[in-house]
Scaffold this motif. Structure first.
Motif, PDB file in Angstrom:
ATOM      1  N   PHE A 143       0.833  -1.068   0.265  1.00 48.29           N
ATOM      2  CA  PHE A 143       0.053  -0.084  -0.071  1.00 48.29           C
ATOM      3  C   PHE A 143       0.817   0.987   0.425  1.00 48.29           C
ATOM      4  CE2 PHE A 143      -3.650  -2.657   2.616  1.00 48.29           C
ATOM      5  CZ  PHE A 143      -3.688  -3.288   2.019  1.00 48.29           C
ATOM      6  N   ASP A 144       2.396   1.183  -0.454  1.00 51.05           N
ATOM      7  CA  ASP A 144       3.184   2.345  -0.125  1.00 51.05           C
ATOM      8  C   ASP A 144       4.435   1.913  -1.054  1.00 51.05           C
ATOM      9  OD1 ASP A 144       4.243   0.633   0.570  1.00 51.05           O
ATOM     10  OD2 ASP A 144       5.243   2.034   2.809  1.00 51.05           O
ATOM     11  N   ILE A 145       4.933   2.781  -1.914  1.00 53.52           N
ATOM     12  CA  ILE A 145       6.252   2.843  -2.423  1.00 53.52           C
ATOM     13  C   ILE A 145       6.915   1.581  -2.111  1.00 53.52           C
ATOM     14  CG2 ILE A 145       5.951   4.844  -2.446  1.00 53.52           C
ATOM     15  CD1 ILE A 145       8.815   5.454  -1.394  1.00 53.52           C
ATOM     16  N   LEU A 146       7.178   1.116  -0.205  1.00 52.89           N
ATOM     17  CA  LEU A 146       7.821   0.173  -0.895  1.00 52.89           C
ATOM     18  C   LEU A 146       7.341  -1.208  -1.220  1.00 52.89           C
ATOM     19  CD1 LEU A 146      10.566  -0.620   0.234  1.00 52.89           C
ATOM     20  CD2 LEU A 146       9.326  -0.671   2.506  1.00 52.89           C
ATOM     21  N   GLY A 147       6.683  -1.659  -2.051  1.00 56.28           N
ATOM     22  CA  GLY A 147       5.647  -2.649  -2.417  1.00 56.28           C
ATOM     23  C   GLY A 147       5.818  -3.150  -3.837  1.00 56.28           C
ATOM     24  N   MET A 148       5.230  -4.316  -4.333  1.00 56.91           N
ATOM     25  CA  MET A 148       5.700  -4.153  -5.789  1.00 56.91           C
ATOM     26  C   MET A 148       4.191  -3.732  -6.045  1.00 56.91           C
ATOM     27  SD  MET A 148       8.181  -5.844  -6.404  1.00 56.91           S
ATOM     28  CE  MET A 148       8.062  -6.568  -7.969  1.00 56.91           C
ATOM     29  N   GLU A 149       4.344  -2.993  -7.278  1.00 57.70           N
ATOM     30  CA  GLU A 149       3.384  -2.628  -8.204  1.00 57.70           C
ATOM     31  C   GLU A 149       2.593  -3.404  -8.910  1.00 57.70           C
ATOM     32  OE1 GLU A 149       0.602   0.110  -9.868  1.00 57.70           O
ATOM     33  OE2 GLU A 149       1.932  -1.725 -10.903  1.00 57.70           O
ATOM     34  N   ASN A 150       1.351  -3.804  -8.093  1.00 55.60           N
ATOM     35  CA  ASN A 150       0.677  -5.053  -9.507  1.00 55.60           C
ATOM     36  C   ASN A 150      -0.605  -4.399 -10.092  1.00 55.60           C
ATOM     37  OD1 ASN A 150      -0.971  -3.747  -6.796  1.00 55.60           O
ATOM     38  ND2 ASN A 150      -1.086  -5.587  -5.069  1.00 55.60           N
ATOM     39  N   SER A 151      -0.743  -3.856 -10.533  1.00 56.45           N
ATOM     40  CA  SER A 151      -1.641  -2.990 -11.425  1.00 56.45           C
ATOM     41  C   SER A 151      -1.940  -4.244 -12.694  1.00 56.45           C
ATOM     42  CB  SER A 151      -1.642  -1.896 -11.868  1.00 56.45           C
ATOM     43  OG  SER A 151      -1.600  -0.714 -10.459  1.00 56.45           O
ATOM     44  N   SER A 152      -2.961  -4.228 -13.362  1.00 62.20           N
ATOM     45  CA  SER A 152      -2.611  -5.286 -14.797  1.00 62.20           C
ATOM     46  C   SER A 152      -2.611  -4.619 -15.570  1.00 62.20           C
ATOM     47  CB  SER A 152      -3.902  -5.642 -14.207  1.00 62.20           C
ATOM     48  OG  SER A 152      -5.663  -5.034 -14.056  1.00 62.20           O
ATOM     49  N   SER A 153      -3.085  -3.716 -15.289  1.00 64.17           N
ATOM     50  CA  SER A 153      -3.062  -2.875 -17.017  1.00 64.17           C
ATOM     51  C   SER A 153      -1.132  -1.707 -16.469  1.00 64.17           C
ATOM     52  CB  SER A 153      -3.797  -1.531 -16.835  1.00 64.17           C
ATOM     53  OG  SER A 153      -5.076  -1.844 -17.277  1.00 64.17           O
ATOM     54  N   ASN A 154      -0.518  -1.908 -17.846  1.00 65.71           N
ATOM     55  CA  ASN A 154       0.537  -1.440 -17.742  1.00 65.71           C
ATOM     56  C   ASN A 154       0.669   0.223 -17.956  1.00 65.71           C
ATOM     57  OD1 ASN A 154       3.644   0.116 -19.855  1.00 65.71           O
ATOM     58  ND2 ASN A 154       3.688  -1.849 -18.659  1.00 65.71           N
ATOM     59  N   PHE A 155       1.666   1.302 -17.293  1.00 67.43           N
ATOM     60  CA  PHE A 155       1.570   2.230 -16.861  1.00 67.43           C
ATOM     61  C   PHE A 155       1.621   2.870 -18.115  1.00 67.43           C
ATOM     62  CE2 PHE A 155       4.591   6.104 -16.402  1.00 67.43           C
ATOM     63  CZ  PHE A 155       3.289   6.928 -15.859  1.00 67.43           C
ATOM     64  N   ARG A 156       2.483   2.591 -18.457  1.00 63.61           N
ATOM     65  CA  ARG A 156       2.849   2.860 -20.486  1.00 63.61           C
ATOM     66  C   ARG A 156       1.640   3.563 -21.323  1.00 63.61           C
ATOM     67  NH1 ARG A 156       6.312   6.762 -19.715  1.00 63.61           N
ATOM     68  NH2 ARG A 156       8.077   6.321 -18.404  1.00 63.61           N
ATOM     69  N   ASP A 157       0.725   1.929 -21.404  1.00 67.51           N
ATOM     70  CA  ASP A 157      -0.486   1.697 -21.861  1.00 67.51           C
ATOM     71  C   ASP A 157      -1.375   2.415 -22.399  1.00 67.51           C
ATOM     72  OD1 ASP A 157       1.370   0.368 -23.190  1.00 67.51           O
ATOM     73  OD2 ASP A 157       0.324  -1.836 -22.819  1.00 67.51           O
ATOM     74  N   LEU A 158      -1.161   3.125 -19.774  1.00 67.17           N
ATOM     75  CA  LEU A 158      -2.251   4.034 -20.045  1.00 67.17           C
ATOM     76  C   LEU A 158      -2.236   5.469 -20.303  1.00 67.17           C
ATOM     77  CD1 LEU A 158      -3.486   1.633 -16.930  1.00 67.17           C
ATOM     78  CD2 LEU A 158      -4.603   2.102 -18.835  1.00 67.17           C
ATOM     79  N   GLN A 159      -1.181   6.206 -20.959  1.00 64.14           N
ATOM     80  CA  GLN A 159      -0.802   7.413 -21.231  1.00 64.14           C
ATOM     81  C   GLN A 159      -2.056   7.706 -22.276  1.00 64.14           C
ATOM     82  OE1 GLN A 159       2.053   8.934 -19.197  1.00 64.14           O
ATOM     83  NE2 GLN A 159       0.820   7.072 -18.687  1.00 64.14           N
ATOM     84  N   PRO A 160      -2.317   9.128 -21.850  1.00 66.48           N
ATOM     85  CA  PRO A 160      -3.423   9.281 -22.220  1.00 66.48           C
ATOM     86  C   PRO A 160      -3.339   9.631 -24.267  1.00 66.48           C
ATOM     87  CG  PRO A 160      -3.482  11.032 -21.230  1.00 66.48           C
ATOM     88  CD  PRO A 160      -2.019  10.437 -20.619  1.00 66.48           C
ATOM     89  N   ASN A 161      -2.117   9.976 -24.957  1.00 65.19           N
ATOM     90  CA  ASN A 161      -2.499   9.349 -26.630  1.00 65.19           C
ATOM     91  C   ASN A 161      -1.588   8.548 -26.355  1.00 65.19           C
ATOM     92  OD1 ASN A 161       0.833   9.054 -24.937  1.00 65.19           O
ATOM     93  ND2 ASN A 161       1.704  10.678 -25.639  1.00 65.19           N
ATOM     94  N   SER A 162      -2.034   7.011 -25.588  1.00 65.55           N
ATOM     95  CA  SER A 162      -1.726   5.741 -25.686  1.00 65.55           C
ATOM     96  C   SER A 162      -3.309   5.193 -25.981  1.00 65.55           C
ATOM     97  CB  SER A 162      -0.811   5.434 -24.989  1.00 65.55           C
ATOM     98  OG  SER A 162       0.537   5.586 -25.424  1.00 65.55           O
ATOM     99  N   ILE A 163      -4.134   5.740 -25.977  1.00 66.39           N
ATOM    100  CA  ILE A 163      -5.608   5.659 -25.539  1.00 66.39           C
ATOM    101  C   ILE A 163      -6.474   5.993 -26.731  1.00 66.39           C
ATOM    102  CG2 ILE A 163      -7.868   5.144 -24.126  1.00 66.39           C
ATOM    103  CD1 ILE A 163      -5.589   6.541 -21.889  1.00 66.39           C
ATOM    104  N   PRO A 164      -6.942   4.653 -27.884  1.00 63.92           N
ATOM    105  CA  PRO A 164      -7.763   5.106 -28.912  1.00 63.92           C
ATOM    106  C   PRO A 164      -8.741   6.362 -28.552  1.00 63.92           C
ATOM    107  CG  PRO A 164      -6.802   2.950 -28.749  1.00 63.92           C
ATOM    108  CD  PRO A 164      -6.587   3.323 -27.024  1.00 63.92           C
TER     109      PRO A 164
END
Length: 302
Positions: A49-70
């Motif tokens: 629940f903080d920065i000292l953990g493994m990021e576990n979101s199912s979606s890739n951060f880079r793929d969620l950038q506004p210019n990457s979303i159709p």
């Protein structure tokens, strides 16, 4: 000499030190209310629940950038999060929608001012069948147990400000903060066994076992582009990269309340995810950080 209360490895701020007869008041001081100022990084979730953990979101951060979303011509799709009260994770990285997210956090905060049973974070020292939760988490066996809870109360919770930072700025801040934790190879500072147990907060098998290298490597892969590409970027492009939303909040809570659990709850309730980026304890009952002795100054005088 002893101290009352503990702080998470990534938390900082006021610590009450007791000496002489004051040590008799340790339990009393440990149960009083506390005030924290903390920062939430929106759009992410981790196993701690903080920065000292493994990021576990199912979606890739880079793929969620506004210019990457159709783009979509459907107003139904565009307004979906407005209808169901949830925020799509991609919206957390959309500068045009971040002001609305801050307002939704304000509304969510008002709902959370209550007394309730708060589950312990998976990476904490609460014990189940004689084993701390962080060990169950490390073994991947949390599904086999019932997570214990504690009765806590949030007396006040409000948004102080919001800001945006670039992925590079976020990563560099993470690197410095996580880097402050003692590594297993650092033997320059000897810590007594008793103090070691006091400092332990349940995110590793010892006071210095926090998966630092693995976690930083994961954050770097999520947040940082290839270094050569970054060096080729123009200054104006770097400015445009400041699309990660940080919301600073202040909370007055009862003893035993986990601030990182509050951020996780807000992120899950809104639907976009949120983690504790910084936790700063400013007050313990009537004792305020402004009148405290800075530890660095104390060391210099002694």
């Amino acid at each position: 000499m002893s101290f009352a209360g503990r702080l998470d490895p990534m938390a900082r701020g006021l610590m009450i030190v007791l000496k002489g007869d004051a040590m008799k008041r340790q339990k009393e001081v440990e149960t009083v209310s506390k005030v924290y100022q903390f920062q939430m990084l929106m759009g992410f979730s981790t196993d701690t629940f903080d920065i000292l953990g493994m990021e576990n979101s199912s979606s890739n951060f880079r793929d969620l950038q506004p210019n990457s979303i159709p783009s979509s011509d459907s107003s139904t799709d565009q307004d979906k999060s407005h209808i169901d009260g949830k925020i799509e994770r991609s919206e957390a990285f959309d500068i045009e929608k971040q002001e609305r997210i801050v307002e939704m956090v304000r509304l969510e905060a008002k709902k959370m001012i209550e007394r309730f049973e708060q589950p312990y974070p998976p990476y904490s020292s609460a014990r189940v069948d004689g084993r701390p939760l962080h060990e169950w988490a490390r073994l991947g066996k949390l599904s086999e147990i019932k997570i214990p809870t504690a009765m806590v109360e949030i007396f006040s919770l409000e948004v102080l400000k919001s800001e945006r930072q670039s992925p590079t700025q976020i990563y560099e801040s993470m690197r410095k903060r996580i880097g402050r934790l003692k590594s297993g190879k650092d033997k320059e500072e000897k810590v007594s066994l008793a103090l070691m147990k006091k400092r332990k907060r349940g995110q590793g098998e010892s006071h210095n076992d926090f998966r630092q290298e693995e976690i930083l490597k994961r954050w770097k892969s999520i947040l940082i582009n290839d270094s050569e590409e970054r060096n080729e970027k123009k200054e104006e492009e770097i400015e445009e990269e400041k699309n990660l939303l940080i919301i600073t909040m202040e909370a007055k809570v009862s003893s035993g309340t986990f601030i990182r659990s509050i951020t996780d709850r807000i992120g899950k309730n809104l639907g976009c995810g949120a983690i504790a980026f910084d936790i700063y304890r400013t007050q313990v009952e009537s004792y305020n950080i402004d009148s405290a002795i800075n530890l660095d100054n104390f060391k210099d005088k002694n």
